[in-house]
Design an enzyme around this catalytic site. Structure first.
Site, PDB file in Angstrom:
ATOM      1  N   ASP A 194     -21.311  11.703 -46.031  1.00  0.00           N
ATOM      2  CA  ASP A 194     -22.164  13.059 -45.405  1.00  0.00           C
ATOM      3  C   ASP A 194     -21.011  14.255 -44.842  1.00  0.00           C
ATOM      4  OD1 ASP A 194     -24.452  11.796 -45.565  1.00  0.00           O
ATOM      5  OD2 ASP A 194     -24.461  10.918 -43.692  1.00  0.00           O
ATOM      6  N   ARG A 195     -21.461  15.365 -44.827  1.00  0.00           N
ATOM      7  CA  ARG A 195     -20.610  16.624 -44.871  1.00  0.00           C
ATOM      8  C   ARG A 195     -19.997  16.105 -43.261  1.00  0.00           C
ATOM      9  NH1 ARG A 195     -23.335  22.374 -44.571  1.00  0.00           N
ATOM     10  NH2 ARG A 195     -21.960  23.557 -43.446  1.00  0.00           N
TER      11      ARG A 195
END
Length: 181
Positions: free
Chosen positions: A44-45
């Site tokens: 995930d970012r």
């Protein structure tokens, strides 16, 4: 020749090479100038750490297909002092909205020797934080964050340190190492 790229994905970087948003967000292309390599899985970012890329479709499939269940280890900073009960629940598997998680390896650890994060993790003088090592064999969306929340501890920082036999070791954020397969 089949290659495996071990990359330390910085916080706020997308696990893909392109982004169509305006303004564009940082992607793998900002850090990995190699052609014809693709992520084997994702991160995930708002998570950091080990991301594997490869130019070999078979390797990519083996690393990212859930049926191969490559264990993934994360260092997780949680809000509050993690309890023995919470660790026991993580070890047994916890109920998530999309069904129960498989049992995880979970243990309390000292704060690992890490780089500073930009932006820094929110700090509250009156609320302590603690660190755990969590190893899972699934790869559901935002699973580690949902698991720690299910046992009453919000995740503040999440760093993947290992996938199968591959470890982050001394790679700094944005650095990569190429391994010939």
């Amino acid at each position: 020749m089949p290659l495996l790229v071990l990359f330390n994905k910085p916080y706020d970087v997308l696990s893909q090479f392109t982004d169509n948003s305006t303004p564009p967000r940082p992607t793998l292309a900002n850090f990995v100038p190699l052609k014809n390599v693709y992520p084997a899985g994702r991160l995930d970012r708002d998570s950091e750490g080990l991301l594997l890329l490869t130019n070999c479709g078979q390797t990519q499939h083996q690393l990212s297909d859930p049926k191969h269940k490559a264990p993934k280890t994360y260092w997780v900073q949680v809000e509050g002092e993690i309890t023995d009960d919470a660790l026991t629940q993580l070890r047994q598997g916890v109920q998530l909205k999309d069904g129960p998680s498989l049992p995880a390896l979970a243990k309390r650890i000292s704060e690992p020797p890490l780089w500073p994060r930009t932006p820094p993790v929110r700090y509250r003088a009156n609320i302590p934080t603690s660190w755990i090592s969590l190893t899972i064999t699934e790869g559901r969306n935002r699973q580690v964050r949902r698991m720690t929340a299910a046992v009453g501890f919000a995740t503040l920082r999440l760093i993947r340190s290992q996938i199968g036999d591959w470890q982050l070791t001394d790679l700094q954020p944005g650095e990569y190492r190429i391994v010939e397969l």
